[in-house]
Motif scaffolding. Structure first.
Motif, mmCIF file in Angstrom:
data_model
loop_
_atom_site.group_PDB
_atom_site.id
_atom_site.type_symbol
_atom_site.label_atom_id
_atom_site.label_comp_id
_atom_site.label_asym_id
_atom_site.label_seq_id
_atom_site.Cartn_x
_atom_site.Cartn_y
_atom_site.Cartn_z
ATOM 1 N N LEU A 1 0.847 -1.179 0.000
ATOM 2 C CA LEU A 1 0.000 0.000 0.000
ATOM 3 C C LEU A 1 0.888 1.237 0.000
ATOM 4 C CD1 LEU A 1 -2.822 1.317 0.221
ATOM 5 C CD2 LEU A 1 -2.566 1.193 2.704
ATOM 6 N N CYS A 2 0.783 2.029 -1.064
ATOM 7 C CA CYS A 2 1.644 3.205 -1.215
ATOM 8 C C CYS A 2 1.191 4.298 -0.256
ATOM 9 C CB CYS A 2 1.584 3.688 -2.662
ATOM 10 S SG CYS A 2 2.577 5.152 -2.962
ATOM 11 N N GLU A 3 2.083 4.682 0.667
ATOM 12 C CA GLU A 3 1.769 5.725 1.656
ATOM 13 C C GLU A 3 2.443 7.055 1.343
ATOM 14 O OE1 GLU A 3 2.881 4.069 5.400
ATOM 15 O OE2 GLU A 3 0.990 2.995 5.640
ATOM 16 N N GLU A 4 3.695 7.007 0.959
ATOM 17 C CA GLU A 4 4.419 8.230 0.634
ATOM 18 C C GLU A 4 5.382 7.962 -0.502
ATOM 19 O OE1 GLU A 4 5.698 11.258 3.583
ATOM 20 O OE2 GLU A 4 5.344 9.646 5.016
ATOM 21 N N ILE A 5 5.659 9.001 -1.273
ATOM 22 C CA ILE A 5 6.579 8.886 -2.400
ATOM 23 C C ILE A 5 7.676 9.927 -2.216
ATOM 24 C CG2 ILE A 5 6.840 9.128 -4.903
ATOM 25 C CD1 ILE A 5 3.963 8.195 -5.192
ATOM 26 N N PHE A 6 8.889 9.461 -2.266
ATOM 27 C CA PHE A 6 10.047 10.351 -2.189
ATOM 28 C C PHE A 6 10.825 10.232 -3.490
ATOM 29 C CE2 PHE A 6 9.183 8.730 2.109
ATOM 30 C CZ PHE A 6 8.874 9.917 2.741
ATOM 31 N N LYS A 7 11.845 11.060 -3.601
ATOM 32 C CA LYS A 7 12.597 11.032 -4.850
ATOM 33 C C LYS A 7 13.436 9.761 -4.996
ATOM 34 C CE LYS A 7 16.819 13.472 -3.478
ATOM 35 N NZ LYS A 7 17.700 14.605 -3.793
ATOM 36 N N ASN B 1 13.028 1.007 -3.608
ATOM 37 C CA ASN B 1 13.850 2.145 -4.016
ATOM 38 C C ASN B 1 13.779 2.350 -5.513
ATOM 39 O OD1 ASN B 1 15.849 0.480 -5.262
ATOM 40 N ND2 ASN B 1 16.799 0.139 -3.270
ATOM 41 N N SER B 2 14.260 3.485 -5.928
ATOM 42 C CA SER B 2 14.112 3.889 -7.330
ATOM 43 C C SER B 2 14.815 2.929 -8.279
ATOM 44 C CB SER B 2 14.655 5.307 -7.514
ATOM 45 O OG SER B 2 15.998 5.393 -7.056
ATOM 46 N N SER B 3 15.897 2.303 -7.823
ATOM 47 C CA SER B 3 16.605 1.385 -8.713
ATOM 48 C C SER B 3 15.775 0.136 -8.984
ATOM 49 C CB SER B 3 17.949 0.995 -8.089
ATOM 50 O OG SER B 3 17.755 0.318 -6.861
ATOM 51 N N PHE C 1 13.550 7.217 -11.702
ATOM 52 C CA PHE C 1 14.503 7.975 -10.907
ATOM 53 C C PHE C 1 14.081 9.427 -10.697
ATOM 54 C CE2 PHE C 1 16.695 4.556 -13.125
ATOM 55 C CZ PHE C 1 17.323 3.927 -12.069
ATOM 56 N N LYS C 2 12.949 9.831 -11.253
ATOM 57 C CA LYS C 2 12.440 11.181 -11.050
ATOM 58 C C LYS C 2 11.208 11.123 -10.158
ATOM 59 C CE LYS C 2 15.451 12.964 -13.908
ATOM 60 N NZ LYS C 2 16.575 13.781 -13.404
ATOM 61 N N GLU C 3 11.135 12.025 -9.206
ATOM 62 C CA GLU C 3 10.029 12.020 -8.246
ATOM 63 C C GLU C 3 8.698 12.282 -8.941
ATOM 64 O OE1 GLU C 3 8.828 14.069 -3.964
ATOM 65 O OE2 GLU C 3 10.664 14.680 -5.019
ATOM 66 N N ASP C 4 8.689 13.226 -9.888
ATOM 67 C CA ASP C 4 7.439 13.539 -10.599
ATOM 68 C C ASP C 4 6.923 12.328 -11.364
ATOM 69 O OD1 ASP C 4 7.712 16.072 -9.620
ATOM 70 O OD2 ASP C 4 8.612 16.896 -11.451
ATOM 71 N N GLU C 5 7.843 11.647 -12.034
ATOM 72 C CA GLU C 5 7.449 10.476 -12.805
ATOM 73 C C GLU C 5 6.961 9.360 -11.881
ATOM 74 O OE1 GLU C 5 9.415 7.391 -16.116
ATOM 75 O OE2 GLU C 5 10.567 9.105 -15.331
ATOM 76 N N MET C 6 7.577 9.273 -10.695
ATOM 77 C CA MET C 6 7.164 8.264 -9.738
ATOM 78 C C MET C 6 5.758 8.542 -9.229
ATOM 79 S SD MET C 6 9.683 6.945 -6.711
ATOM 80 C CE MET C 6 11.121 7.396 -7.648
ATOM 81 N N VAL D 1 23.135 11.638 -16.244
ATOM 82 C CA VAL D 1 22.682 11.433 -14.872
ATOM 83 C C VAL D 1 21.170 11.269 -14.860
ATOM 84 C CG1 VAL D 1 22.551 12.413 -12.556
ATOM 85 C CG2 VAL D 1 24.608 12.760 -13.935
ATOM 86 N N LEU D 2 20.700 10.132 -14.308
ATOM 87 C CA LEU D 2 19.265 9.874 -14.206
ATOM 88 C C LEU D 2 18.697 10.391 -12.884
ATOM 89 C CD1 LEU D 2 19.077 6.225 -15.600
ATOM 90 C CD2 LEU D 2 18.448 8.345 -16.780
ATOM 91 N N GLY D 3 19.450 10.245 -11.804
ATOM 92 C CA GLY D 3 18.954 10.659 -10.499
ATOM 93 C C GLY D 3 19.931 10.260 -9.416
ATOM 94 N N THR D 4 19.581 10.609 -8.190
ATOM 95 C CA THR D 4 20.443 10.279 -7.046
ATOM 96 C C THR D 4 19.579 9.862 -5.863
ATOM 97 O OG1 THR D 4 20.437 12.555 -6.223
ATOM 98 C CG2 THR D 4 22.200 11.961 -7.744
ATOM 99 N N ASP D 5 20.186 9.154 -4.945
ATOM 100 C CA ASP D 5 19.590 8.933 -3.636
ATOM 101 C C ASP D 5 20.695 9.104 -2.597
ATOM 102 O OD1 ASP D 5 21.066 6.588 -3.660
ATOM 103 O OD2 ASP D 5 19.356 5.290 -4.083
#
Length: 1703
Positions: free
Chosen positions: A331-337, A353-355, A360-365, A427-431
């Protein structure tokens, strides 16, 4: 009703109860983050997410609330107030804006740290080994599964195998079994048959070294896993539902399927053939991951359909049933980058995690995954966070959700291998841990934060492949420029056989060398066989740590270990001419071209040799291919580690076999055969080239035909073996030599060559016999040259060539039967022999080495050439004859003269002058004589060169004889002159002598050749400065007028004095007078001073020091045995007590003799007397004490203040009260003492480099805080790196509060009041050496004496325990014994016992007012006085017994007890106590037991008989280390002057331990030299060389040579050193020691000669610089300006020459 607490909206429980109904207690997972909350009014609309949470909480009540629903309501937890600083820090740490506790406790990546024992993971089999398998899990981590952790069934297989092997061992079947099938059955199971690469499995973490506390230096991280179904399937019955993923182990294989073990008691699994992916591969014990298709009672049906999206779990019995491998809805509760946070089953927090999302983008997630929706994902790990909560790690990656059994790593690295560089990435993204890059359209890489480096921009990054994560399907990358630009990324990337330059040596040993290569990027190892072409016994002498060398990569193993060779034969290979074999492919190429290559002999077998190429490839060299000749044993033709040129006969890559040969071509073989056949022994001369050097021989080769031969070291010349060895070291490979062939072997095609000139000369003349007929022609009178072939009991075999040998019987080998011919002759020694007898029948002959009388006479007459023309023959040299002679050399105490060829004389300095007034130069009496002067002298006897004794007879004068002569004018006139002897002198006579040597506390004079006199140093002069510099004031040969004081008829020794007045008894001493004394012993509180005539005085610390800021050991520790002036303070004739003072009139610290000498406010110096509960007592002088209460000790708070003050510690204080001498109060508080005078240093005037004593104030993990003495409360930090020269593992084990230390200031920050200190011993090296000297000198035994504090004390001071009294009691014991181990064991040892016991006596504080005095006395009446038992010295048997009960393992107390009984003349009781001690002391306390044994030896030596002493000695050797006991008894004998017993014991000790202990031989020689028995030392050295192994020969000869210089004859020492440098000329350390010895005896010309010789040697730059500096310092010290300039010129010339050579 539970109290209300505020909480954030997303954490609130949506239904607030306002009635008395109790909320069911939540699960542990819910409880840890949730708290009861009561809104303060109003209602809010619930969001869809909150509605789902309500449903989830209801499920929680059902699952977890039944048991505790009626229990107590859980109390809300108190939230910790978070400081602003902490809050800000946490915000910086989290890349996402996390608003709740749940998010902050979510684990975002799997790491070694959060993989705690008990975690579950999903992994893929990535590698299979013999004994374990490697499992790859997410985030690039791998774990290992051992055989014993696969399944119970597999473990049973191993146990059955083990039992089978044990049974066969018991029945002996292994020896008789030849069945290969049985051998295979006994092998361990092949794991490749039980697992497949790419197979998915669930695993349980059993061991994680990263989370363990490391006690050893092991930084390797290792994860150990278990696959056993009983562990990885922690299910309940109700969890076994359809689609539940379980791990199964095969129990048995049936016709239609397999019976499975799923790890639950009572349940059995079954998988049909059709449902199994690879049923044929299943074996009992194998493990796989399956899916429950159906459950029927206690049976479950399993399939392997895991990829279907329908196979997800919808219900669980508990959180323990949520395991990796299961597909669940999150159940998705929160979305971070960096990913999605949610909950599974509404209970367990999870994170994708994004990987794993591949987004890798928060908006896309947020666009793809809405809050409140379910995301189907597969669990890849269940971990525990910091709070102990279970956290799920999930993945939506297609390869994981489908559990695709393909291992992606091979294809990925095939496309872009490790080390590949991408010139541009996006660069796609970072964590918080990784930077994600797009490598191309499909492939993604990630860069860990440790590999990012410094980047100029974030666009188009250059990245390098480090690896591939098969689980996450991502490349491991690095963008660090340092890594990207590396030539080789891994050790395996380095080409085999590449030449390496600039390799830095890290460590050196006989087992190998460690290197840093490629600027320190890699470490490499040099195996022992590849250190050098020649085997080096001590490689560390050639290869110095830190130096740079060239090498070549030998091989690199599968673990990445690099092996390098330093052998010049391999490093210097010309790769254009010789191809290096580094693989089988290259080997095939070399074979096809029929070229030669190089290999190294690795080991020998019965049938040939194994040779090693590069890259770990080996080949076989059969015996038949080693040489054209027959080879029986390969080791006779080859050497281990030898580099050989070979051709490849056969290369078989499939079976990893290479066959090689060393045979040369057919034409060359025929040429070699003809050459060896044409050689005539004893006639053929050959020119050869040196190709190799071994320890005892040279390998030579005839040019062009490559025929090899050997020249043994003994055949290099006719000289001694030592000179031959030195000559061989000068011969380099490539040198051309010409020699005579003396032996050959046609089979092996080898020859032996000799370079002896005697043989070559005879061979050229044709007189060297080679046949029996030639021997017959010689006859018995013609001498012929030969060499020793061998030595046996039969005699000596003398050879003229290797095949032609004669025998010399023992009686014809030497002149006398007393001579051991086996010691006189050695193999290959040149000899001249004559034929004795001939046996024509057997063609044998006997030889003799002895000279005939006519030869001796002819030889003597031929060599006789007297200096005095009146002397016609040897017979003219008679007793009393006056002859002319020529001075050969001038020594300090004798003239060496020559009378004729091979006949020498000696004129002692005592036989030159009649009167002391005739000596012009008192220090160098013989300076007027010059070399080659012709003088007249009278023969007075013979000088035995072995015993160095004068014999008043002249007989058997022959070559080598030394005559004793005199030049005294009175002697030349007398016809019956006889030198002064022992019988001619008596006490009181005045005479003069010449200094012979200085030993210990005496100076020895030569009065005549047969008379020696001893002068104690204390009687040397009225002026103490003379005794302080004996070597300068009284050099060897100096003349001295003395008066005979005593005559020892037993030892024929006279004792003399040079002082006009000496005190013979204690009654002669006058109080107030000055006396000369020798410092005998230095303790913390007093000095023992030797006054001569067996009188000893004591000087208390306050009477010994002019400056109280020093300690006695600092002031006098390096002055043991020095002479000083002392003043007599008091003399007690009855008690034999002498108290002395060394204080001068201009003392820095003023003398305080009473309270009148001080005033309130005055600064005083003193020493801590004792520490009591109320403060400390301080010595202001030997008679005046002061008291410091606790409140006046320090400005800073000292928790355990007693630890900061030790007896005799120097202190500075200020007088507070001084009413009378018994009531003096002072303060040590820094602020009060310092005042305006600035006596104590503060932070402003402490400088870098200052050295302070101090006390440890606090000990931490990072260092030690030290409070510095004599400062205003200044404290500094000694960092852990500055504690010791080697960083300690545990500081607390070394230091504790109050420990006394010495520190040097490294940095000062006065503004911040910070000091950086160092406690390293290297800063105080000079002081340490002084302390060692002191400890060594303290071994001398002294008579004990007393000193006392004569001042009377009032009632208040009576209870005080006086340290003086302890020393008084200790010092007086005339009947006691002394240990040779360095401490006394009479009653003097009581003060040691008192120091170890608690010194806590209740001294009364006399600062209280008088009105309390009466009350104090009343208190004392009822006070428990039993405490005194522990503080006062034992005075009775009961006291000693009480001490023993308290400390039964203390040898000090036991020896005290023995001494107490001996003072009462109870010898037997003393023995009984010693026996009790041996039985009582714990067997682990070996040092304590050793002390008792030594005490017993001392007791028996002094009071017992020889039989009792030998019995104790025998027992001691049985129970303790025998060598130690022998040494201790030797010391006891020497100290008690039992020299004969010591000599006998030295003989037996050397016989028993002489084969392994160098020290016993050196001690024996020291003993002989100290007792004027120098003639025996040479024999002892010969015995030592026979007994000791060769590796110890250099050391023992060097030490003997040093002894000769220091205590014997320097000329002998020179001979020994010359032999050493001839034998080991490259041992630069020997040259240095030799030079030091010559410098000590001030032989300037010889020192300069040695310097000239050593700089001609092949030296390194550092060595040359060292010797030139040393030479320059020597010349400057001698004020020789001319030689100083010469040395500088020499150094300049040396540098210029070296620079030219380098260019």
């Amino acid at each position: 009703m539970a109290p209300s607490t505020k909480r954030k909206r997303d954490e609130e429980f949506p239904l607030s109860r306002e009635d008395a109904t109790q909320q069911p207690e939540a699960s542990s997972l819910v409880r840890s983050t949730e708290e009861v909350s009561f809104p303060r009014g109003g209602a809010s609309a619930l969001t869809p997410l909150e509605l789902k949470q309500v449903a989830n909480e209801a499920a929680s009540d059902v699952l977890f609330g039944n048991e505790k629903a009626s229990g107590e309501t859980s109390k809300p937890r108190k939230q910790k107030k978070e400081s602003k600083k902490t809050s800000k820090t946490s915000e910086k740490k989290n890349s996402a804006d996390v608003s709740g506790d749940e998010a902050t406790n979510i684990i975002r990546h799997i790491t070694f740290k959060n993989l705690k024992v008990g975690s579950y993971v999903l992994g893929q089999v990535s590698e299979i080994f013999n004994n374990d398998i490697r499992i790859s899990i997410a985030d690039g981590i791998s774990g290992y599964v051992n055989m014993t952790h696969i399944s119970e069934q597999f473990t049973s297989i191993l146990e059955d195998l083990d039992e089978e092997m044990e049974d066969k061992e018991e029945n002996g079947e292994y020896d008789s079994s030849d069945d290969e099938k049985d051998d295979k059955e006994n092998e361990l199971p092949d794991l490749h048959k039980y697992f497949r690469i790419g197979q998915w499995l669930r695993a349980y973490v059993t061991v994680n070294t990263a989370t363990e506390t490391r006690t050893k230096k092991n930084n390797k991280k290792r994860l150990e896993l278990s696959l056993e179904p009983t562990i990885v399937n922690p299910f309940e019955d109700e969890d076994l539902v359809k689609n539940c993923t379980v791990q199964c182990a095969v129990k048995s294989i049936e016709d239609h399927g397999a019976i499975l073990d799923i790890g639950l008691d009572g349940f059995t699994g079954f998988i049909s053939k059709n449902d199994a992916a690879n049923f044929s591969d299943l074996l009992p014990g194998s493990v796989f991951l399956g899916n429950i298709a159906k459950k029927s009672g206690k049976a479950v049906t399993i399939n392997q359909v895991l990829s279907s999206k329908k196979n997800k779990i919808t219900q669980i019995s508990s959180v323990d049933a949520v395991l990796p491998g299961q597909s669940v809805d999150l159940l998705c509760e929160e979305i971070f980058k960096d990913g999605i946070v949610g909950k599974a089953f509404g209970l367990v927090p999870g994170f994708i995690n994004s990987s794993q999302l591949r987004v890798f983008k928060e908006d896309e997630m947020k666009h793809n995954y809405a809050i409140g929706t379910n995301v189907q994902a597969r669990i890849i790990a269940t971990l525990l966070n910091e709070d102990g909560e279970k956290i799920l790690m999930l993945s939506t990656s297609p390869s994981i959700t489908s559990l695709d059994a393909t291992l992606l790593e091979a294809d990925a690295l095939g496309a872009f291998p490790i080390g590949y560089t991408f010139e541009s990435t996006k660069v796609l993204g970072t964590d918080n841990s990784y930077l994600y890059l797009s490598l191309d359209g499909e492939r993604i890489g990630r860069v860990h934060k440790s590999h990012i480096g410094s980047l100029d921009s974030k666009d188009n990054l250059k990245a390098r492949v480090l690896g591939f994560d098969t689980i996450d399907n991502m490349y491991e990358m690095s963008t660090n420029p340092d890594t990207v630009d590396l030539k080789y990324l891994r050790a395996s990337d380095i080409p085999i056989g590449i030449l390496l330059t600039g390799c830095e040596i890290v460590s050196v040993s006989s087992s190998g060398i460690s290197l840093k290569i490629m600027n320190g990027q890699f470490t490499a190892t040099v195996p022992a066989l590849h250190i050098s072409d020649i085997r080096l016994v001590y490689p560390e002498r050639k290869f110095k740590i830190g130096s740079k060398v060239k090498g070549r990569v030998l091989t690199i193993d599968h673990k990445g270990h690099i092996y390098v060779t330093l052998k010049k034969s391999l490093v210097g290979i010309d790769e254009d001419e010789t191809q290096i074999v580094s693989s089988y492919k290259v080997a095939m190429d070399v074979k096809s071209k029929n070229e030669k290559t190089v290999a190294t002999v690795q080991r020998f077998t019965q049938f040939g040799a194994i040779v090693a190429f590069f890259g770990g490839i080996t080949g076989f060299l059969p015996n038949a291919e080693i040489s054209e000749v027959f080879v029986k044993k390969p080791e006779q033709h080859l050497r281990l580690g030898q580099t050989v040129n070979v051709k490849l006969l056969n290369v078989d890559p499939e079976n990893s076999k290479i066959l090689v040969t060393r045979k040369v071509s057919g034409e060359r073989a025929q040429e070699q055969k003809e050459k060896i056949d044409n050689i005539v022994l004893g006639r053929t001369m050959l020119k050869v080239t040196v190709v190799e050097r071994t320890k005892d021989s040279l390998i030579v080769e005839i040019p062009d035909i490559n025929l090899r031969g050997i020249i043994y070291v003994g055949q290099l010349s006719d000289d001694r073996i030592e000179q031959n060895r030195a000559a061989m070291k000068k011969i380099v490979v490539g040198s051309e030599l010409e020699g005579l062939v003396i032996d050959k072997d046609a089979k092996t095609q080898l020859f032996n060559l000799s370079l002896k000139k005697s043989l070559i000369r005879d061979a050229k003349k044709g007189t060297l016999p080679t046949t029996f007929e030639e021997i017959k022609e010689l006859g018995t009178s013609t001498p012929v040259n030969g060499y020793v072939k061998s030595i046996s009991n039969t005699g000596i075999f003398v050879a003229f060539n290797g095949k032609f040998v004669g025998l010399v019987l023992p009686s014809y080998a030497v002149e006398s039967r007393d001579i051991d011919f086996s010691q006189k002759f050695y193999v290959n020694q040149s000899v001249s022999a004559r034929v004795l007898r001939i046996d024509e029948d057997n063609e044998r002959f006997l030889l003799t080495l002895r000279e005939t009388p006519s030869e001796k006479k002819r030889k003597t007459q031929a060599s006789f050439n007297a200096i005095d023309s009146s002397i016609k023959s040897v017979n003219d040299f008679t007793l009393g004859k006056i002859v002319e002679c020529k001075i050969l050399n001038v020594k300090k105490n004798q003239l060496n003269v020559i009378l004729s060829d091979n006949i020498h004389g000696r004129i002692d300095v005592s036989e030159i002058f009649d009167k002391v007034d005739n000596v012009k130069n008192k220090k160098e009496p013989l300076s007027k004589f010059k070399k080659d002067d012709i003088i007249k002298a009278k023969i007075i006897g013979n000088h035995d060169h072995k015993s160095h004794k004068f014999l008043p007879i002249v007989q058997d004068i022959s070559n080598g004889s030394i005559l004793e002569m005199t030049m005294k004018p009175s002697a030349l006139k007398k016809s019956d002159y006889r030198p002064l002897s022992f019988e001619d002198v008596s006490v009181g006579d005045e005479l003069f002598g010449f200094v012979n040597n200085h030993k210990g506390d005496s100076l020895w004079l030569t009065v005549s050749p047969s008379l020696k006199a001893r002068i104690p140093i204390i009687d040397l002069s009225e002026n103490t400065s003379d005794a302080a510099s004996i070597d300068d004031k009284y050099p060897i040969g100096a003349v001295l007028s003395v008066k005979i004081q005593s005559v020892d008829t037993d030892h024929s020794v006279i004792t003399a004095t040079n002082r006009s007045h000496t005190s013979k008894t204690i009654s002669d001493l006058v109080v107030g007078s000055d006396v000369t004394a020798r410092i005998a012993k230095v303790t913390e509180g007093y000095l023992l001073l030797d006054l001569g005539n067996k009188m000893t005085g004591i000087c208390f610390i306050t009477d010994a020091l002019d400056d109280y800021s020093l300690s006695l050991k600092e002031a006098y520790g390096n002055k043991i045995n020095e002479m000083i002036n002392a003043k007599i303070v008091s003399v007690d004739v009855d008690e034999k007590k002498i108290q002395l003072s060394l204080r001068s009139k201009d003392a820095v610290t003023p003398t305080i003799s009473s309270a009148e000498d001080i005033t309130p406010g005055q600064i005083v110096h003193g020493f801590v007397k004792k520490v009591v509960d109320k403060g400390i007592f301080v010595y202001l002088s030997s008679k005046i004490d002061a008291f410091v209460p606790i409140s006046k000790l320090s400005d800073s708070y000292l928790k355990e203040w007693k630890k900061f003050y030790k007896p005799f510690q120097p202190v500075i204080g200020k007088v507070v009260q001084c009413e009378n001498s018994e009531r003096i109060l002072i303060t040590l508080r820094e602020s009060e003492v310092n005042g305006d005078l600035q006596i104590l240093k503060n932070y402003n005037n402490i400088n870098v480099g200052d050295i302070f004593n101090g006390s440890v104030k606090n000990v931490t993990d990072f260092g030690v805080f030290v409070k510095l003495d004599n400062t205003v409360n200044c404290t500094g930090l000694a960092h852990i790196s500055e504690i010791a020269d080697q960083k300690p593992d545990d500081i607390s084990a070394l230091f504790g509060p109050g420990d006394k230390v010495k520190a040097v200031v490294l940095k000062v920050n006065a503004e911040k009041k910070q000091l950086s200190l160092s406690l390293k011993a290297s800063h105080f090296t000079s002081e340490k050496s002084e302390e060692k000297t002191t400890e060594k000198d303290n071994d001398e035994v002294m008579e004990e004496v007393e000193f006392g504090n004569e001042s009377d004390s009032d009632v208040d001071m009576d209870a005080e325990e006086d340290t003086h009294a302890n020393i008084d009691l200790a010092a007086m014991s005339t009947d006691g014994l002394s240990l040779s181990t360095g401490f006394d064991w009479t009653a003097a040892i009581l003060d040691q016992a008192n120091e170890s016991s608690s010194d806590e006596s209740e001294d009364e504080d006399f600062t209280e007012t008088k009105k309390h005095k009466h009350r104090r006395r009343k208190e004392k009446i009822v006070e428990d006085k039993t405490i005194d038992i522990n503080t006062r010295a034992p005075e009775s048997v009961a006291d000693f017994e009480r001490l023993i009960i308290g400390n039964p393992n203390s040898s000090v107390i036991w020896m005290n007890y023995m001494a107490f009984q001996l003072q009462l003349s109870e010898i037997e009781k003393g023995r009984e106590i010693a026996e009790r001690a041996l039985k009582t002391i714990n067997f682990r306390e070996e040092a304590e037991k050793l002390n008792i044994w030594i005490a017993m030896l001392n007791l028996e030596n002094t009071f017992g008989s020889q039989e009792t002493l030998e019995e104790v000695f025998r027992r001691a050797c049985q129970y303790m280390d025998s060598f130690t006991i022998h040494n201790k008894l030797l010391s006891i004998y020497q100290m008690s002057q039992k020299l004969d017993a010591a000599a006998e014991l030295f003989k037996s000790t050397a016989k028993k331990f002489g084969g392994e202990k160098v020290s016993i031989w050196v001690s024996w020689a020291d003993f002989l030299l100290s007792n004027n028995k120098s003639d025996e030392v040479s024999q002892i050295l010969n015995n030592a060389l026979r007994a000791l192994p060769k590796r110890d020969h250099i050391e023992v000869v060097r030490k003997f040579a040093q002894l000769e210089f220091s205590k014997g004859e320097p000329e002998k020492g020179r001979s020994l050193f010359e032999g050493l440098i001839a034998d080991a000329s490259k041992r630069i350390d020997i040259w240095n020691v030799y030079i030091d010895q010559e410098i000590k005896i001030k032989e300037k010309s010889k020192v300069e000669d040695l310097f000239e010789r050593v700089i001609q040697k092949k030296l390194s730059k550092k060595q040359a610089k060292f010797f030139f500096n040393k030479w320059l310092e020597f010349e400057e010290a001698n004020d020789d300006a001319k030689m100083t300039d010469y040395v500088k010129a020499k150094a300049t010339e040396y540098v210029e020459k070296n620079n030219k050579d380098e260019q």
